[in-house]
Design a protein around this motif. Structure first.
Motif, mmCIF file in Angstrom:
data_model
loop_
_atom_site.group_PDB
_atom_site.id
_atom_site.type_symbol
_atom_site.label_atom_id
_atom_site.label_comp_id
_atom_site.label_asym_id
_atom_site.label_seq_id
_atom_site.Cartn_x
_atom_site.Cartn_y
_atom_site.Cartn_z
ATOM 1 N N UNK A 163 0.866 -1.184 0.000
ATOM 2 C CA UNK A 163 0.000 0.000 0.000
ATOM 3 C C UNK A 163 0.898 1.227 0.000
ATOM 4 N N UNK A 164 0.733 2.085 -0.982
ATOM 5 C CA UNK A 164 1.568 3.275 -1.158
ATOM 6 C C UNK A 164 0.827 4.488 -0.603
ATOM 7 N N UNK A 217 15.303 4.029 -6.348
ATOM 8 C CA UNK A 217 14.799 5.330 -5.902
ATOM 9 C C UNK A 217 14.052 5.950 -7.069
ATOM 10 N N UNK A 218 12.787 6.289 -6.864
ATOM 11 C CA UNK A 218 11.953 6.870 -7.922
ATOM 12 C C UNK A 218 11.708 8.341 -7.624
ATOM 13 N N UNK A 219 11.975 9.182 -8.618
ATOM 14 C CA UNK A 219 11.830 10.636 -8.463
ATOM 15 C C UNK A 219 10.995 11.202 -9.603
ATOM 16 N N UNK A 241 9.319 11.745 -4.056
ATOM 17 C CA UNK A 241 10.286 10.653 -4.030
ATOM 18 C C UNK A 241 9.710 9.449 -3.318
ATOM 19 N N UNK A 242 10.123 8.275 -3.763
ATOM 20 C CA UNK A 242 9.775 7.020 -3.123
ATOM 21 C C UNK A 242 10.858 6.002 -3.435
ATOM 22 N N UNK A 243 11.047 5.020 -2.527
ATOM 23 C CA UNK A 243 12.085 4.012 -2.727
ATOM 24 C C UNK A 243 11.488 2.630 -2.548
ATOM 25 N N UNK A 244 11.791 1.736 -3.478
ATOM 26 C CA UNK A 244 11.306 0.363 -3.393
ATOM 27 C C UNK A 244 12.355 -0.511 -2.703
ATOM 28 N N UNK A 264 7.206 0.250 -0.686
ATOM 29 C CA UNK A 264 7.606 1.567 -1.187
ATOM 30 C C UNK A 264 7.694 2.522 -0.002
ATOM 31 N N UNK A 265 8.904 3.029 0.271
ATOM 32 C CA UNK A 265 9.128 3.992 1.358
ATOM 33 C C UNK A 265 8.860 5.389 0.813
#
Length: 533
Positions: A326-327, A362-364, A420-423, A436-437
């Protein structure tokens, strides 16, 4: 003298004045003494009985002269009046400037400075609202006969973190989930706190283990907003992303959903003007809006009432269950801190077809683009820095598998708003899972953070302060360096943390399960208003 003056006819004798000097203002006109020539003309006129021509010219000149004199008298009065006004304005300005200069000339020992009296006014019944993601959902039936059917797969366990005040709970209902007399599927929990200025915290956790889905997910109950971003997820084959939009107010909201990918905003139909009635929740299959997007960032904007959005991600690879997540939503700001990002050992699984999303990334995304700076920091204080540039509206994934194995805090700073989010992943023989952080923002003061039950719950703290400080965690003192990080195991329920400019996160991990959330700072409803007396 000009050529134009040369062209004029010379004055004849009748137009010559006996006294060329002007009459001063205020002096009475002198009596005219006719010259002998004038007397001769008048005598001839009396004899002939025709003096109209000369008299007419004289009367016109006299009337014109009288009118001009009246105008000059009016102009002089106006000039005097406006002149006095100007002098009065200049005097006032001079007094003001003099007062300022005089104030500046007062010696410091004779000058008294004071702050205007003020106070923080808290509303009689301050209201904070948090909306949870709710049950794990599946859209569509297993046999494919009803693509719009909504079913709940598992119910979450809820935890609250509050330092006082009255807390109420209720649930919203998923719109359109009741058909043919069936009961509607309940949506997320709505948690409301009154009479307490400290931040309300609520979080949920759920574990799935069925034939189709397996995994663990923990998420924070979000504060409703008019704009929010969800960083993470995918709509490629074998990945179902369910977007939930909950409206906890009594007023309907109109919602627009925009999906971004590596190429920018994804063209879609039916993603604008989505009606979310008050007290209800809408569940959408994101693949129906933006199919086959492997790197998703979702923007949700609302008009009419704020809403809370979450994104549920289910991964399957053929018959293999690949995890559940859950994001949580985040705002787009110039900086973000991601606490507790785990970089695990490579297993080689990512080299197999369909498993390329089993590595940490890392997603930006920056809506307007521009320079970005990234700092990866471990608990011992060592850092790795990187800098680059983001293209406007394009999702960018940075692989993290080349970083040292362990738990990191990631700081992202940009010249323009960024999300930003990190898997992170858990890979074991018992199964696969992902998390996802979310990028978070610092908070100050004392607050209680909700900790729902889950495997290996760990509190992660990242300081955004420029100086070292002493913080407390459940009453225990912890020395935290400037920009330092700290982590410790915590029990389910809630944990109280006090300090300045802290980013908090709770992470869960076992060999085959991973989950967590980043605690958001208190919203404006809890801060009160400063009033000057």
């Amino acid at each position: 003298m000009t050529d134009r003056d040369d062209e004029r006819e010379p004055l004849d004798e009748s137009q010559e004045f006996d006294d060329p000097s002007p009459i001063p203002d205020g002096e009475q006109p002198r009596e005219h003494r006719p010259a002998p020539e004038e007397l001769a003309v008048e005598a001839e006129a009396e004899a002939s009985g025709d003096i109209a021509s000369d008299v007419t010219l004289t009367d016109r000149e006299a009337a014109a002269n009288e009118a001009a004199e009246r105008g000059r008298r009016g102009e002089r009065r106006d000039l005097v009046r406006w002149g006095l006004r100007a002098l009065a304005g200049a005097a006032a300005a001079a007094l003001g400037v003099g007062a300022v200069l005089a104030a500046g000339a007062v010696p410091d020992t004779a000058r008294v400075e004071t702050e205007p009296p003020s106070s923080i006014v808290q509303p009689a019944s301050p209201l904070q609202t948090r909306v949870c993601a709710g049950p794990a959902l599946r859209i569509g039936t297993a046999d494919g006969e009803d693509a719009l059917a909504v079913a709940a797969l598992a119910e979450p366990e809820l935890a609250l973190g509050s330092r006082g005040g009255e807390v109420e709970q209720r649930r919203v209902e998923i719109a359109g989930s009741a058909a043919a007399g069936d009961d509607a599927v309940p949506g997320g929990e709505v948690v409301v706190q009154r009479d307490e200025e400290s931040a309300l915290s609520a979080a949920q956790a759920l574990e799935l283990d069925s034939e189709a889905v397996r995994g663990f997910a923990a998420s924070e109950c979000a504060e409703p907003r008019l704009e929010q971003w969800l960083v993470g997820g995918s709509t490629r084959t074998g990945r179902q992303a369910v977007l939930t939009i909950a409206n906890a107010s009594d007023v309907s909201a109109s919602v627009d959903v925009t999906v971004y990918g590596a190429e920018g905003p994804v063209p879609s139909v039916g993603s604008t003007g989505i009606a979310v009635l008050g007290g209800s929740e809408v569940a959408l299959d994101l693949a129906a809006i933006a199919p086959d997007v492997p790197d998703v960032v979702v923007q949700v904007t609302a008009v009419g009432a704020p809403v809370a959005a979450h994104l549920q991600q289910v991964t399957t690879r053929g018959l293999e269950r690949g995890g559940f997540e859950v994001i949580d939503p985040v705002p787009a700001l110039g900086s973000a801190v991601l606490p507790g990002v785990t970089v695990s050992e490579p297993t080689g699984l990512e080299t197999q077809e369909g498993y390329d999303d089993t590595v940490p990334v890392l997603r930006l995304l920056s809506p307007s683009g521009g320079p970005v700076r990234i700092v990866f920091q471990s608990e011992d204080g060592s850092t790795i820095e990187s800098a680059g540039s983001l293209e406007a509206g394009r999702v960018t994934d940075f692989p993290l598998e080349e970083l040292p194995v362990g738990t990191l805090a990631i700081r992202v700073e940009a010249d323009a708003p960024v999300v930003a989010g990190a898997r992170t992943v858990a890979i074991a023989g018992a199964g696969l899972d992902l998390d996802w952080v979310a990028g978070g923002q610092p908070r100050s003061g004392a607050s209680a953070v909700a900790v729902p039950p889950g495997p290996g719950a760990t509190l992660h703290i990242v300081s955004a302060a420029d100086e070292a400080q002493e913080i407390t965690v459940d009453g225990e003192t912890v020395q935290l360096a400037a920009g330092g990080v700290h982590e410790q195991p915590v029990e389910g329920g809630s944990v109280e943390v006090a300090g300045e400019q802290l980013v908090l996160g709770v992470a869960y991990r076992s060999d085959s399960e991973v989950g967590g959330f980043t605690a958001s700072p208190p919203g404006p409803a809890a801060a009160g208003v400063r009033v000057l007396h």
